[in-house]
Scaffold this active site. Structure first.
Site, PDB file in Angstrom:
ATOM      1  N   ALA A  66      31.018 -30.716  13.661  1.00 58.93           N
ATOM      2  CA  ALA A  66      31.155 -32.022  13.008  1.00 58.93           C
ATOM      3  C   ALA A  66      32.203 -32.823  13.774  1.00 58.93           C
ATOM      4  O   ALA A  66      33.261 -32.296  14.113  1.00 58.93           O
ATOM      5  CB  ALA A  66      31.570 -31.836  11.556  1.00 58.93           C
ATOM      6  N   HIS A  81      49.061 -19.256   9.383  1.00 57.02           N
ATOM      7  CA  HIS A  81      48.506 -20.129   8.332  1.00 57.02           C
ATOM      8  C   HIS A  81      49.205 -21.479   8.412  1.00 57.02           C
ATOM      9  O   HIS A  81      50.394 -21.540   8.696  1.00 57.02           O
ATOM     10  CB  HIS A  81      48.768 -19.501   6.959  1.00 57.02           C
ATOM     11  CG  HIS A  81      48.026 -20.154   5.834  1.00 57.02           C
ATOM     12  ND1 HIS A  81      46.771 -19.757   5.435  1.00 57.02           N
ATOM     13  CD2 HIS A  81      48.347 -21.197   5.030  1.00 57.02           C
ATOM     14  CE1 HIS A  81      46.357 -20.506   4.429  1.00 57.02           C
ATOM     15  NE2 HIS A  81      47.307 -21.393   4.165  1.00 57.02           N
ATOM     16  N   ASP A 119      40.104 -29.829  12.827  1.00 55.60           N
ATOM     17  CA  ASP A 119      39.174 -30.965  12.979  1.00 55.60           C
ATOM     18  C   ASP A 119      39.003 -31.767  11.690  1.00 55.60           C
ATOM     19  O   ASP A 119      38.950 -32.996  11.714  1.00 55.60           O
ATOM     20  CB  ASP A 119      37.781 -30.481  13.409  1.00 55.60           C
ATOM     21  CG  ASP A 119      37.759 -29.889  14.799  1.00 55.60           C
ATOM     22  OD1 ASP A 119      38.850 -29.713  15.376  1.00 55.60           O
ATOM     23  OD2 ASP A 119      36.656 -29.596  15.299  1.00 55.60           O
ATOM     24  N   ALA A 160      45.470 -17.320  -0.266  1.00 54.00           N
ATOM     25  CA  ALA A 160      44.497 -18.206   0.397  1.00 54.00           C
ATOM     26  C   ALA A 160      43.086 -17.916  -0.111  1.00 54.00           C
ATOM     27  O   ALA A 160      42.277 -18.830  -0.280  1.00 54.00           O
ATOM     28  CB  ALA A 160      44.559 -18.033   1.913  1.00 54.00           C
ATOM     29  N   ARG A 188      57.672 -13.169   5.302  1.00 58.99           N
ATOM     30  CA  ARG A 188      57.102 -13.253   6.655  1.00 58.99           C
ATOM     31  C   ARG A 188      57.958 -14.099   7.591  1.00 58.99           C
ATOM     32  O   ARG A 188      58.172 -13.736   8.744  1.00 58.99           O
ATOM     33  CB  ARG A 188      55.696 -13.865   6.577  1.00 58.99           C
ATOM     34  CG  ARG A 188      54.721 -12.963   5.880  1.00 58.99           C
ATOM     35  CD  ARG A 188      53.394 -13.644   5.628  1.00 58.99           C
ATOM     36  NE  ARG A 188      52.467 -12.693   5.033  1.00 58.99           N
ATOM     37  CZ  ARG A 188      51.218 -12.957   4.712  1.00 58.99           C
ATOM     38  NH1 ARG A 188      50.719 -14.161   4.925  1.00 58.99           N
ATOM     39  NH2 ARG A 188      50.442 -12.036   4.189  1.00 58.99           N
ATOM     40  N   GLU A 241      41.915 -24.144   3.555  1.00 59.02           N
ATOM     41  CA  GLU A 241      43.108 -24.329   4.390  1.00 59.02           C
ATOM     42  C   GLU A 241      43.178 -25.729   4.996  1.00 59.02           C
ATOM     43  O   GLU A 241      44.224 -26.151   5.488  1.00 59.02           O
ATOM     44  CB  GLU A 241      43.153 -23.246   5.482  1.00 59.02           C
ATOM     45  CG  GLU A 241      44.569 -22.988   5.978  1.00 59.02           C
ATOM     46  CD  GLU A 241      44.668 -21.835   6.959  1.00 59.02           C
ATOM     47  OE1 GLU A 241      43.970 -20.807   6.782  1.00 59.02           O
ATOM     48  OE2 GLU A 241      45.457 -21.959   7.917  1.00 59.02           O
TER      49      GLU A 241
END
Ligand SMILES: Cc1cc2nc3c(=O)[nH]c(=O)nc-3n(C[C@H](O)[C@H](O)[C@H](O)COP(=O)(O)OP(=O)(O)OC[C@H]3O[C@@H](n4cnc5c(N)ncnc54)[C@H](O)[C@@H]3O)c2cc1C
Length: 321
Positions: free
Chosen positions: A22, A258, A89, A302, A148, A287
């Site tokens: 796309a 992420h 995108d 997620a 993390r 996301e």
């Protein structure tokens, strides 16, 4: 998950176009009515959408330029755990028609990944069962169950910007990580990034870690395990004794994992524009959206995000007037 969704899509006769990118949202009279796309055969395609377009193109963890644009800390020096298509995108396409973005600077790293490919290490989930992290000098430097981002920064602050995860056969068997990730073990072994050793000396020598230092670290861990208190880093689950081999030592670095930022949506997954209004005909989920996880997503959330908001977007777009 994808296998199951694909089966359901096939059952319902929903076409899935792979190898098709796309490129642009089509807007008519202020409403999104389709997308322009191109396929790998070089054809330009137009998809009309009477009821709505849902953006579900994921985050931008694999797009170095975009990472650098929004947070200079996360540039080319990082590899990524993400698939190559995680290029942001959808965020760019939505922004081009006035969508509001939020939290774009919040980028999450995963601490224990392959130093050559960036791929996440699932074998290293032994960290959750008692594996420790040491630096090139053989010393622990962080609580292994920290967040993390905290562990990632601590690893990068060590000599060379990497760490070694060390554990025993027993620890690898507690949660079944060794058995579950045998393929990863073999791959890492071929790459020279992991070593299974009979003794601590052999494990240390494989990566040129000072033997005496690693032995002292492990002895200290064993004392803390026996006393039930990690006096150095306050390991929240309590350290596990490493008295018997075989020992495993694995080299690891943090990798981009992420992106918390993205398109602003409302609870019905409508995309919101820069003035706070709904963009008619445009929905987003997963996301590609921002603001769902704050500045630092919790592991596991997620999948909840994409499932809950993906379903909401699907229902709302399908039933839109
Ligand atoms: C290795 C790894 C392990 C993870 N483990 C967990 C976990 O245990 N629990 C958890 O909750 N989360 C986990 N996550 C995070 C979670 O998997 C992702 O946040 C989630 O998959 C995002 O889903 P999504 O559908 O929004 O996007 P994605 O799954 O990224 O899918 C987006 C798709 O859109 C495609 N696409 C992109 N641009 C275009 C375009 N222009 N045209 C057409 N298609 C396009 C991409 O190629 C991709 O196929 C993990 C992530 C990684 C990388």
């Amino acid at each position: 998950m994808i296998t199951k969704y694909k089966m359901k899509a096939d059952e319902l006769g929903i076409p899935v176009k792979t190898e098709t990118e796309a490129t642009e949202l089509i807007v008519e009279d202020g409403k999104v009515v389709g997308v322009k796309a191109k396929n790998t055969a070089g054809q330009d395609l137009t998809f009309k959408a009477n009821k709505g377009v849902i953006l579900a193109t994921g985050g931008f963890g694999a797009n170095i330029e975009m990472r650098e644009k929004y947070n200079a800390e996360y540039g080319a020096e990082y590899l990524t755990t993400d698939a190559a298509g995680t290029t942001g995108d959808g965020i760019v396409m939505a922004e081009a028609i006035g969508a509001q973005l939020v939290d774009m600077e919040y980028i999450q790293t995963y601490p224990v990944c392959n130093p050559e490919t960036g791929v996440i290490s699932l074998l290293a989930d032994s960290r959750f069962d008692g594996a420790i992290l040491v630096n090139q000098e053989g010393n622990r430097f962080v609580e292994e169950l920290e967040r993390r981002d905290v562990i990632s920064r601590a690893i990068l602050a060590q000599p060379g910007g990497y760490a070694y995860q060390v554990w025993t056969q027993h620890i690898g068997e507690i949660g079944g990580t060794l058995e579950a990730h045998q393929e990863e073990f073999e791959m890492l072994e071929k790459q020279g990034l992991i070593h299974k050793a009979e003794t601590i000396e052999e494990a240390a020598e494989f990566f040129n870690v000072p033997v005496d230092a690693l032995k002292a670290t492990i002895e200290r861990v064993n004392t803390f395990a026996a006393n039930g208190k990690d006096e150095d880093f306050n390991h929240r689950a309590g350290l596990v004794a490493m008295t018997e081999g075989p020992f495993y030592i694995q080299k690891a670095v943090p990798s981009i994992h992420h992106t918390m930022g993205g398109i602003v949506i409302d609870v019905d997954t409508h995309v919101i524009d820069v003035n706070g209004n709904v963009i008619p005909g445009l929905y987003a989920a997963g996301e590609v959206t921002g603001g769902i996880h704050g500045s630092n997503r919790l592991g596991g959330n997620a999948i909840a995000d994409i499932t809950v908001f993906g379903r909401t977007a699907g229902v709302n777009a399908a039933t839109a007037q």
